[in-house]
Design an enzyme around this catalytic site. Sequence first.
Site, PDB file in Angstrom:
ATOM      1  N   SER A 122       0.821  -1.217   0.000  1.00  0.00           N
ATOM      2  CA  SER A 122       0.000   0.000   0.000  1.00  0.00           C
ATOM      3  C   SER A 122       0.849   1.259   0.000  1.00  0.00           C
ATOM      4  O   SER A 122       1.962   1.282   0.550  1.00  0.00           O
ATOM      5  CB  SER A 122      -0.861  -0.008   1.267  1.00  0.00           C
ATOM      6  OG  SER A 122      -1.499   1.229   1.447  1.00  0.00           O
TER       7      SER A 122
ATOM      8  N   TYR B 214      -1.777   0.331  10.082  1.00  0.00           N
ATOM      9  CA  TYR B 214      -2.059  -0.367   8.818  1.00  0.00           C
ATOM     10  C   TYR B 214      -0.830  -0.275   7.898  1.00  0.00           C
ATOM     11  O   TYR B 214      -0.344  -1.285   7.378  1.00  0.00           O
ATOM     12  CB  TYR B 214      -3.292   0.250   8.142  1.00  0.00           C
ATOM     13  CG  TYR B 214      -3.482  -0.215   6.721  1.00  0.00           C
ATOM     14  CD1 TYR B 214      -3.869  -1.519   6.450  1.00  0.00           C
ATOM     15  CD2 TYR B 214      -3.256   0.650   5.646  1.00  0.00           C
ATOM     16  CE1 TYR B 214      -4.024  -1.955   5.139  1.00  0.00           C
ATOM     17  CE2 TYR B 214      -3.411   0.226   4.348  1.00  0.00           C
ATOM     18  CZ  TYR B 214      -3.798  -1.072   4.095  1.00  0.00           C
ATOM     19  OH  TYR B 214      -3.936  -1.498   2.800  1.00  0.00           O
TER      20      TYR B 214
ATOM     21  N   LYS C 217       1.853  -3.262   6.516  1.00  0.00           N
ATOM     22  CA  LYS C 217       2.178  -3.533   5.101  1.00  0.00           C
ATOM     23  C   LYS C 217       3.687  -3.431   4.878  1.00  0.00           C
ATOM     24  O   LYS C 217       4.278  -4.213   4.123  1.00  0.00           O
ATOM     25  CB  LYS C 217       1.430  -2.553   4.190  1.00  0.00           C
ATOM     26  CG  LYS C 217      -0.082  -2.796   4.138  1.00  0.00           C
ATOM     27  CD  LYS C 217      -0.416  -4.048   3.342  1.00  0.00           C
ATOM     28  CE  LYS C 217      -1.886  -4.373   3.352  1.00  0.00           C
ATOM     29  NZ  LYS C 217      -2.241  -5.559   2.558  1.00  0.00           N
TER      30      LYS C 217
HETATM   31  N1  UFG Z   1     -12.659  11.174   2.868  1.00  0.00           N
HETATM   32  C1  UFG Z   1     -13.565  12.119   3.256  1.00  0.00           C
HETATM   33  N2  UFG Z   1     -14.802  11.690   3.639  1.00  0.00           N
HETATM   34  C2  UFG Z   1     -15.160  10.386   3.664  1.00  0.00           C
HETATM   35  C3  UFG Z   1     -14.212   9.430   3.266  1.00  0.00           C
HETATM   36  C4  UFG Z   1     -12.960   9.841   2.875  1.00  0.00           C
HETATM   37  O1  UFG Z   1     -13.276  13.315   3.268  1.00  0.00           O
HETATM   38  O2  UFG Z   1     -16.300  10.082   4.049  1.00  0.00           O
HETATM   39  C5  UFG Z   1     -11.335  11.615   2.423  1.00  0.00           C
HETATM   40  C6  UFG Z   1     -10.207  11.075   3.264  1.00  0.00           C
HETATM   41  O3  UFG Z   1      -9.977  11.900   4.379  1.00  0.00           O
HETATM   42  C7  UFG Z   1      -9.065  11.065   2.273  1.00  0.00           C
HETATM   43  C8  UFG Z   1      -9.740  10.825   0.928  1.00  0.00           C
HETATM   44  O4  UFG Z   1     -11.111  11.134   1.121  1.00  0.00           O
HETATM   45  O5  UFG Z   1      -8.471  12.315   2.236  1.00  0.00           O
HETATM   46  C9  UFG Z   1      -9.641   9.388   0.470  1.00  0.00           C
HETATM   47  O6  UFG Z   1     -10.046   8.573   1.566  1.00  0.00           O
HETATM   48  P1  UFG Z   1     -10.300   7.022   1.407  1.00  0.00           P
HETATM   49  O7  UFG Z   1     -10.747   6.513   2.747  1.00  0.00           O
HETATM   50  O8  UFG Z   1     -11.165   6.763   0.246  1.00  0.00           O
HETATM   51  O9  UFG Z   1      -8.882   6.470   1.050  1.00  0.00           O
HETATM   52  P2  UFG Z   1      -7.515   6.635   1.857  1.00  0.00           P
HETATM   53  O10 UFG Z   1      -6.707   7.607   1.065  1.00  0.00           O
HETATM   54  O11 UFG Z   1      -7.673   6.887   3.287  1.00  0.00           O
HETATM   55  O12 UFG Z   1      -7.052   5.145   1.816  1.00  0.00           O
HETATM   56  C10 UFG Z   1      -6.288   4.639   0.817  1.00  0.00           C
HETATM   57  C11 UFG Z   1      -6.423   3.131   0.832  1.00  0.00           C
HETATM   58  C12 UFG Z   1      -5.878   2.598   2.133  1.00  0.00           C
HETATM   59  C13 UFG Z   1      -4.508   3.112   2.353  1.00  0.00           C
HETATM   60  C14 UFG Z   1      -4.479   4.618   2.285  1.00  0.00           C
HETATM   61  C15 UFG Z   1      -3.100   5.190   2.431  1.00  0.00           C
HETATM   62  O13 UFG Z   1      -7.765   2.782   0.685  1.00  0.00           O
HETATM   63  O14 UFG Z   1      -5.866   1.207   2.078  1.00  0.00           O
HETATM   64  O15 UFG Z   1      -4.979   5.019   1.047  1.00  0.00           O
HETATM   65  O16 UFG Z   1      -3.173   6.380   3.144  1.00  0.00           O
HETATM   66  F1  UFG Z   1      -4.058   2.766   3.582  1.00  0.00           F
END
Ligand code: UFG
Length: 321
Positions: free
Chosen positions: A114, A138, A142
């Site tokens: 990841s 997490y 990884k």
């Molecule tokens: N976000 C919101 N509102 C929501 C959901 C997400 O504002 O309801 C934002 C998050 O804060 C983030 C962006 O949208 O800035 C993307 O969030 P996601 O949860 O869709 O994805 P992440 O970037 O957190 O997660 C991804 C992968 C994970 C990995 C991570 C690395 O899905 O497995 O990147 O930081 F760990």
Amino acid sequence: MRVLVTGGAGYIGSVVATRLLESGDEVTVLDDLSTGHLDAVPGGAAFVRGRVHDAATLLAGSRFDAVVHLAASSLVAESIANPAKYEENNVLGTSRLVAAMRGLGVGRLVFSSSAAVYGEPSEVPITEDAATRPVNPYGESKLAVDDLLSAEASESCLGAVSLRYFNVAGAYAGLGERHEPESHLVPIALEAALGMRPGLTVYGDDYPTSDGTCVRDYIHVADLAEAHLAALARAERGCHRIYNLGNGRGFTVREVLSAVEEVTGASLEVAIGPRRAGDPAVLVASSARAERELAWVPTRPAIAVMIEDAWQVLVARRGAR
Ligand code: UFG
């Protein structure tokens, strides 16, 4: 090839299993269904229900040429609340799986790593040589597996490839994202557009980015799956290779939400909330190494295509209920 896909009942695993079958491989899915769905396992695959920890027993006597290992716990927030679960499921689970592979004489492994291993990067786009400083358990889990695979490759001649995914979106062959609870931006926004939830909260608008919201690099799940097939072919005894997989282009949360509104025609109810713990401000991949060494080129880089494909699957699933 005869390929074992762990986590093949999950979102990415089911698409990888489907693409392997489509390209003529034999597939066995190993999944404990703790977060996956039995109906996501493609029809042509054999299915074994269980944990990767028990792979040696569950798969005794089986013959495989390769393993694609996607089974994992993958919620950043949960990992902060319960780091021991991530050590147990992701690190110990993989170490047991690798031991089972040794026993079965399987020499090739593709692992779903990841972008979370990089934490808050000092430079974007992020190359595989960037410092690894995960900011949540997490990401730590990884990274621990990536390190374990490097050691295993040099000690036991395993041919391993770690694929460091950035943000996966889209759907393929009717297989879309379906986490319970859902925490990812695109499916949450699509559920809001379909009226399955009242709206959504943007986690922080005070980041040092163009509009204050986090920037992520979104990659279509079909393009991601294709990289697994290329990595399987590239795995080489005694080597551990690492590839970042993204499109090299970042979108802010607000830009993603605008694209969702455009694709769905819905107007989203959006609240601004505090930052979510463990979220880096900007994650954008350099996938130059994958393009060069795996001859991998994303064919669906447009965010609108990812959103449209995910939307079609969500609408169909909702209609089928
Ligand atoms: N976000 C919101 N509102 C929501 C959901 C997400 O504002 O309801 C934002 C998050 O804060 C983030 C962006 O949208 O800035 C993307 O969030 P996601 O949860 O869709 O994805 P992440 O970037 O957190 O997660 C991804 C992968 C994970 C990995 C991570 C690395 O899905 O497995 O990147 O930081 F760990």
